[in-house]
Design an enzyme around this catalytic site. Structure first.
Site, PDB file in Angstrom:
ATOM      1  CG  ASN A   1      42.551  15.860 -34.742  1.00 54.64           C
ATOM      2  OD1 ASN A   1      41.979  16.640 -35.503  1.00 54.64           O
ATOM      3  ND2 ASN A   1      43.195  14.797 -35.194  1.00 54.64           N
ATOM      4  CB  VAL A   2      46.728  19.457 -31.444  1.00 52.51           C
ATOM      5  CG1 VAL A   2      48.167  19.913 -31.629  1.00 52.51           C
ATOM      6  CG2 VAL A   2      45.755  20.602 -31.690  1.00 52.51           C
TER       7      VAL A   2
ATOM      8  CG  ASN B   1      53.648  15.824 -29.479  1.00 53.20           C
ATOM      9  OD1 ASN B   1      54.659  15.142 -29.573  1.00 53.20           O
ATOM     10  ND2 ASN B   1      53.634  17.003 -28.897  1.00 53.20           N
ATOM     11  CB  ALA B   2      56.649  13.744 -33.292  1.00 53.93           C
ATOM     12  CB  ALA B   3      56.326  12.557 -28.100  1.00 51.87           C
ATOM     13  CE1 TYR B   4      50.907  10.231 -33.208  1.00 51.62           C
ATOM     14  CE2 TYR B   4      50.779   7.900 -33.603  1.00 51.62           C
ATOM     15  CZ  TYR B   4      50.564   9.178 -34.015  1.00 51.62           C
ATOM     16  OH  TYR B   4      50.000   9.420 -35.238  1.00 51.62           O
TER      17      TYR B   4
ATOM     18  CD  GLU C   1      35.888  14.673 -29.529  1.00 57.53           C
ATOM     19  OE1 GLU C   1      35.262  13.943 -30.295  1.00 57.53           O
ATOM     20  OE2 GLU C   1      37.143  14.682 -29.468  1.00 57.53           O
TER      21      GLU C   1
ATOM     22  CB  CYS D   1      38.072   8.671 -28.094  1.00 55.03           C
ATOM     23  SG  CYS D   1      38.814   9.882 -26.965  1.00 55.03           S
TER      24      CYS D   1
ATOM     25  CB  CYS E   1      36.633  12.891 -25.851  1.00 52.66           C
ATOM     26  SG  CYS E   1      38.265  13.571 -26.252  1.00 52.66           S
TER      27      CYS E   1
END
Length: 141
Positions: free
Chosen positions: A48-49, A51-54, A61, A92, A95
């Protein structure tokens, strides 16, 4: 003679565990690794990666599927998810649908953590009555 899908289980889980170590999860601190086995017997892993911008990050996956597609894989034969939590961590909903694009309902999905395999599922069990490529008309060139 080629290995059975079940014989790939340990290698898939090891690849998912190694991918988890590379996760970029500075916000949730919830690292996840995943691995998929393609139709050629190759294993592709992802993490998983965040990002500050959710919600612009992506799941492990999805990363594993992207690696498979980039390597020329077309079908997922099995998948493993590795995360440490009180309960088994499965893909999830999004995915599950991404996996469905490349896998049959009978595809095994293993959830593992530091104690070993916590759950064994099928994609069809995780995503019953799914919508997939077979629901669409064949594409024309």
């Amino acid at each position: 003679m080629s290995k059975s899908v079940e014989q790939h289980q340990a290698a898939l889980i090891a690849a998912a565990k190694a991918a988890r170590e590379k996760a970029h999860a500075p916000y949730s601190r919830f690292a996840v690794g995943a691995a998929v086995l393609d139709e050629q017997g190759r294993i592709h892993a992802g993490c998983n990666v965040e990002n500050a911008a959710y919600p612009q990050g992506w799941c492990a996956e999805a990363s594993a599927l992207a690696a498979m597609v980039m390597a020329g894989g077309k079908q997922v034969q099995a998948a493993a998810v590795y995360a440490v939590a009180p309960e088994a961590v499965t893909p999830c909903g999004g995915c599950r649908q991404k996996l469905r694009e490349f896998a049959a309902g009978t595809c095994p999905v293993w959830a593992a953590d530091d104690s070993g395999v916590r759950g064994t599922y099928t994609l069809g069990g995780l995503l019953p009555h799914s919508f997939g490529p077979s629901h669409l008309p064949p594409s024309t060139p």
